[in-house]
Design a protein around this motif. Structure first.
Motif, PDB file in Angstrom:
ATOM      1  N   ALA A  86       0.965  -1.325  -0.120  1.00 25.10           N
ATOM      2  CA  ALA A  86      -0.094  -0.020   0.073  1.00 25.10           C
ATOM      3  C   ALA A  86       0.743   1.169  -0.021  1.00 25.10           C
ATOM      4  CB  ALA A  86      -0.785   0.111   1.182  1.00 25.10           C
ATOM      5  N   ILE A  87       1.923   1.063   0.081  1.00 25.05           N
ATOM      6  CA  ILE A  87       3.095   2.370   0.317  1.00 25.05           C
ATOM      7  C   ILE A  87       3.753   2.232  -0.940  1.00 25.05           C
ATOM      8  CG2 ILE A  87       5.131   3.293   1.179  1.00 25.05           C
ATOM      9  CD1 ILE A  87       2.730   2.922   3.239  1.00 25.05           C
ATOM     10  N   ARG A  88       3.206   3.493  -1.981  1.00 26.03           N
ATOM     11  CA  ARG A  88       4.093   3.260  -3.242  1.00 26.03           C
ATOM     12  C   ARG A  88       5.491   4.023  -3.041  1.00 26.03           C
ATOM     13  NH1 ARG A  88       0.529   7.683  -2.783  1.00 26.03           N
ATOM     14  NH2 ARG A  88       1.453   9.637  -2.956  1.00 26.03           N
ATOM     15  N   VAL A  89       6.402   3.907  -3.699  1.00 24.79           N
ATOM     16  CA  VAL A  89       7.681   4.207  -3.680  1.00 24.79           C
ATOM     17  C   VAL A  89       7.778   5.651  -4.099  1.00 24.79           C
ATOM     18  CG1 VAL A  89      10.235   3.998  -4.338  1.00 24.79           C
ATOM     19  CG2 VAL A  89       8.686   1.899  -3.884  1.00 24.79           C
ATOM     20  N   ASP A  90       7.828   6.551  -3.030  1.00 24.08           N
ATOM     21  CA  ASP A  90       7.398   7.977  -3.536  1.00 24.08           C
ATOM     22  C   ASP A  90       7.752   8.872  -2.267  1.00 24.08           C
ATOM     23  OD1 ASP A  90       5.788  10.429  -3.650  1.00 24.08           O
ATOM     24  OD2 ASP A  90       4.340   9.521  -4.342  1.00 24.08           O
ATOM     25  N   VAL A  91       8.349  10.014  -2.536  1.00 25.72           N
ATOM     26  CA  VAL A  91       8.793  10.623  -1.356  1.00 25.72           C
ATOM     27  C   VAL A  91       7.674  11.252  -0.366  1.00 25.72           C
ATOM     28  CG1 VAL A  91      10.763  11.576  -2.190  1.00 25.72           C
ATOM     29  CG2 VAL A  91       9.076  13.047  -2.382  1.00 25.72           C
ATOM     30  N   HIS A  92       6.584  11.119  -0.727  1.00 32.10           N
ATOM     31  CA  HIS A  92       5.605  11.457  -0.141  1.00 32.10           C
ATOM     32  C   HIS A  92       5.176  10.413   0.921  1.00 32.10           C
ATOM     33  CE1 HIS A  92       4.171  14.998  -2.350  1.00 32.10           C
ATOM     34  NE2 HIS A  92       4.939  14.190  -3.406  1.00 32.10           N
ATOM     35  N   ARG A  93       5.702   9.376   0.859  1.00 34.67           N
ATOM     36  CA  ARG A  93       5.336   8.150   1.881  1.00 34.67           C
ATOM     37  C   ARG A  93       6.749   7.812   2.444  1.00 34.67           C
ATOM     38  NH1 ARG A  93       0.322   5.983   0.834  1.00 34.67           N
ATOM     39  NH2 ARG A  93       0.617   5.322   3.264  1.00 34.67           N
ATOM     40  N   ALA A  94       6.688   7.791   3.885  1.00 36.64           N
ATOM     41  CA  ALA A  94       7.735   6.927   4.606  1.00 36.64           C
ATOM     42  C   ALA A  94       7.908   5.571   4.172  1.00 36.64           C
ATOM     43  CB  ALA A  94       7.297   7.190   6.250  1.00 36.64           C
ATOM     44  N   GLN A  95       8.939   5.201   3.666  1.00 36.98           N
ATOM     45  CA  GLN A  95       9.297   4.039   3.189  1.00 36.98           C
ATOM     46  C   GLN A  95       9.468   2.784   4.008  1.00 36.98           C
ATOM     47  OE1 GLN A  95       8.883   3.338  -0.423  1.00 36.98           O
ATOM     48  NE2 GLN A  95       8.155   5.438  -0.318  1.00 36.98           N
ATOM     49  N   PRO A  96       8.821   1.790   4.025  1.00 36.95           N
ATOM     50  CA  PRO A  96       9.145   0.661   5.140  1.00 36.95           C
ATOM     51  C   PRO A  96      10.551   0.138   4.958  1.00 36.95           C
ATOM     52  CG  PRO A  96       7.093  -0.004   3.564  1.00 36.95           C
ATOM     53  CD  PRO A  96       7.880   1.363   2.973  1.00 36.95           C
TER      54      PRO A  96
END
Lengths: 333, 333, 333, 333
Positions: free
Chosen positions: B122-132
């Motif tokens: 559910a987390i797209r690779v994108d600076v808007h999301r904290a990456q796992p």
């Protein structure tokens, strides 16, 4: 023969006994009877209502104290050689979320109102500058000097006048009070101190320091900060037991006197070699490398502080024979 | 009769003896012989080279582990009811400087590769999301369920495939291993775990947990982080002594077995009332308020977990008579 | 034809003109006349005394607002799909130094008092839990739904009763007010909101958002936090000019109405395909992959939101012809 | 007539034109064509592959650079009067999560290898000390002195030898290069600089600085940090446009030369009053309070720097007549 650090000393027998006596089923964290009795015990000692939290290290005590007094965008005025600046790997910055330490000057790591004022006055009131929010002193200082009640009160008055919270790092508070012969209140809250890191580990404890809030309302958020920093031990009764044992029959003063006496004897032997007057349990000596080597060859262990200077620390438990031997060896240099 | 928490239990006699035996002059912090022997002791136990740091709490162990695996702008995948999420007052966020916890679902606080994948995907690779950046599981879980080596290995494979560090909160690791009967390596590094918070306090220790790095190079920065968090105790030998005592003669397993056995007897008495299978030393029971009150009236102390559910925890030291009495009381409801 | 984001839109001519008009020598940072006039301008708009800071992004506005309301050891209740949770890479955690976001449920990213209460009530008052300190809602929501004054007031009453600061993320506040036709005060401070992130960039601005404190005393520390976060631009007059231009002659409402009208026309064409009622300038449509591809083949650019769902956003500047063309294309699917 | 700060200056016409030219629909954040062209534009300028991020302030640029080079438990060596220490309200501490700034001495805010070495050598390798991880210098310095390529290279060699990342705060980098007449590469990456905060706002920009990574791999995490700090503007094309305009036809050098020339003329008039040689666009003068008042009475605005010292800054846009008038007024004192 270790004169390296009072952290190397063992644990006072009364403290060890108290730990053993606490070894039963009880409520976890700080809900046990011993932990809940700390406020009363320290309030009695200080003759005022205080709120007390145990923590396992002086670094945690200092850092939690500063976090209670200074916001992340603020600054703490302290001495250039304060333990919080040079020996805690940035713990104050970690707990305060990045507050700045503003460094003041002073002989023997001791601050004066003038030195503090010089630092504060250089900070204009302006969003570009982290504004001073707290003052932190160490008593006894990192060089074994002791602030008198009057000296603390002068800093306390300044802190109040300039809106600064006032913290005392008392890793060797007992040694300071033993030297002063005053009431512990005289050199803390009566002199304007808001929070005290009251050290016990160097003075016969195992793993418990007392974070003493003279403004009890400052303690509320600190309970959360302590947990959040992983410092709420699940079997807190073993820490509380240590603190009660240290307060009982003024063991804390007795131990500190023993340590101070040892240092005084070394100081007498050292004469002109002393870098600072010896007021607590630390002795800073001028020694050539050859002299330092000679002492080490006789089995004395200590710390090279600066070129040509050595630090000797006496513990509450230092055997009489070790003191005598070292005093003699120094005299014989 | 306390079935409230294994934190309420006293300290194993061997641990207390080891503390007393460590009571002599030695080097401060973790420079003492006992502390320096921990890497070897745990490497022998795990049959691989590990780096070990003592810390005084599980919260500190977990948080330091996560800080080693996840940057401030990253995220940790864990269970919605993980201790790191619900019981540590934001300590992981403090130590990681604000990394996010991403919460996955699973019965009994147990994660599966599917559940973890659902969160990650559910987390797209994108600076808007904290990456796992890390995965954290608890073994035994907060509900007393135990991950098998295969289950851990499946998660370990996922973690490796997705570039996640893998942490195991082992506050009750001993209880898990006692249940599994496997080698401790099988359910940790052989299954892909990078860092283990190996709990001892609930299992007979006083104030020492082991933070075990199966990738020893991860430990280097953690030494600084530990100091900076105020967790480098100045008399560390008293912590190291506890860990050595727990490892000696497999006391850690023996204690865990005792606790597990007590829970198993309660489980047998509870029958249909069990919310989860009892695999470690926690028993979750369906109890009406009246039933809970009846048990309390007979002197049994425990935790109301959720409406109609109670949590009973057995300790390594739980007296046989208390277990028998509680089992009987449950049967008699 | 871009229906991807209102961030893609150009800048309102009046805003560009105001920037050009500000192009002269003036005091740096926020000491210029334009910046100093913002409190008055927004106080007039809101019919109460407010304190206003410009910032360059909504993320900064939201995060500074939360830092003003929530301590590092506290928690912010917000919606599971709130922008602050899913689209800011942990900025709230960064600015609050690790406060937790507690996630509540609700259709269309809209919170109700019941949903918020459910989250709060699950947190016992206990140092092991980060305590709720703030509530944050987005109006219009991330799904284009609008909270009415009564709905906000119900949440405001709850916040007050539970001791929570109340923040509104108003990235599309103008669209919400345009939809409601109410006074902007009715849906903010009169309904209990303490701080508003008043968005302008999506609505015709270039690089200026307004952080509006309805309790002006909350703004004092925020001035320091803004500088410390690198958000005190040295030529702030170019930001202040944008805000003044947007307020002048109610340009902010006019632009929002234009955007909302476009969305309404698309909604009319979409009929049963709508996932949510269209109240602001976002349209969520059920589209098969084939249908999405068909629209894209006709030159329409938009965002795939979830499997089978697309998000279309209309901007203040969206050409009439583009709206008409897209409406027709949707009808023709 | 403002000689207060180059931040007071207006925006270069070419920059304003570029902003207007960017005013069309495009991809949000930094996905637009202009933003995506920055790496190439700056790589061409520096004659090496660089990664570039726009940010709106020098404080953000500096702080993101330091966060890329220094862990939270590390330290940054810088000058006692560096902007990052005295003028950013703790922003470096905020972005690095509490790294310490270690302050070195040097005339005119200029560091030498000896000064840096003295600071580093005082830090023993030990977990009690935050270890130096980065070196930060300002070119031109806060007192308008310029490091030559050789001076930078000497520091760069030291940084490499001691394992320090090397940051240059180039708020007035253009003025430094204009003074040196060298290639911008000579005083940056060819001299060992890892990251440059390349300032444009003081030199004719409106709201865009360039954070230039000479080791492009350092930029990856910075993209997340920038977003998390609220510095990823949603209409980034207006910032990128400014940078392209400044690079075009070497406008950045032309503007810097104009500012430097003005300062040189003031310096010539000042003669013995100069506190430092004037190499960039700042002039520090010895002035009595009466003399300062006299200049102000003639309409010249400037900053009282220290007792008896004033700071005059010339901007790229300073009118010829203002320079001439001030030079005459200084001569006439």
């Amino acid at each position: 023969m270790r004169f390296f650090s009072d952290n190397a000393a063992p644990v006072s027998p009364a403290v060890m006994a108290a730990i053993a006596a606490a070894d039963h089923v009880d409520t976890a964290y700080d809900g046990d009877t011993l932990s809940r009795g700390l406020d009363a015990a320290f309030s009695a000692l200080f003759e005022t209502q205080v709120a007390v939290l145990w923590v396992a290290t002086g670094t945690a005590a200092n850092s939690l104290a500063l976090a209670a007094l200074c916001p992340p965008h603020g600054a703490v005025v302290t001495h250039r050689e304060a333990h919080i600046q040079v020996d805690e790997c940035g713990a104050p910055e970690f707990f305060t979320h990045g507050a700045k330490l503003l460094l003041a000057e002073g002989e023997g790591a001791k601050l004066t109102p003038d030195a503090v004022t010089a630092v504060i006055d250089a900070i204009r009131v302006d969003v570009h500058r982290a504004q001073p929010a707290a003052l932190s002193i160490t008593n006894a200082t990192e060089y074994g000097l002791v602030y008198t009640p009057d000296e603390v009160a002068a800093l306390g008055a300044l802190a109040r006048a300039r809106g600064l919270g006032f913290h005392m790092d008392g890793a060797r508070f007992a040694n300071a009070v033993a030297h002063l012969g005053c009431h512990p209140a005289d050199v803390t809250w009566r002199a304007g101190v808001d929070v005290l890191s009251f050290g016990f580990v160097k003075n016969g404890g195992m793993s418990a320091e007392a974070l003493v809030f003279f403004k009890p309302e400052l303690a509320a958020a600190t309970h959360y900060r302590r947990k959040r920093a992983g410092h709420l031990l699940s079997k807190g009764r073993y820490l509380a037991a240590q603190l009660h044992a240290m307060l009982k029959d003024d063991l804390w003063i007795a131990n500190a006197r023993a340590a101070n006496d040892g240092a005084a004897r070394l100081a007498a032997a050292a004469g002109d070699r002393l870098v600072y007057p010896v007021e607590a349990n630390e002795v800073f000596l001028r020694l050539t490398p050859q002299e330092a080597a000679a002492l080490r060859a006789q089995g004395f262990d200590f710390y090279d502080w600066a070129p040509g200077e050595a630090r000797l620390v006496t513990a509450w438990s230092q055997p009489e024979a070790e003191i005598a031997a070292l005093a003699a060896a120094i005299s014989a240099l």
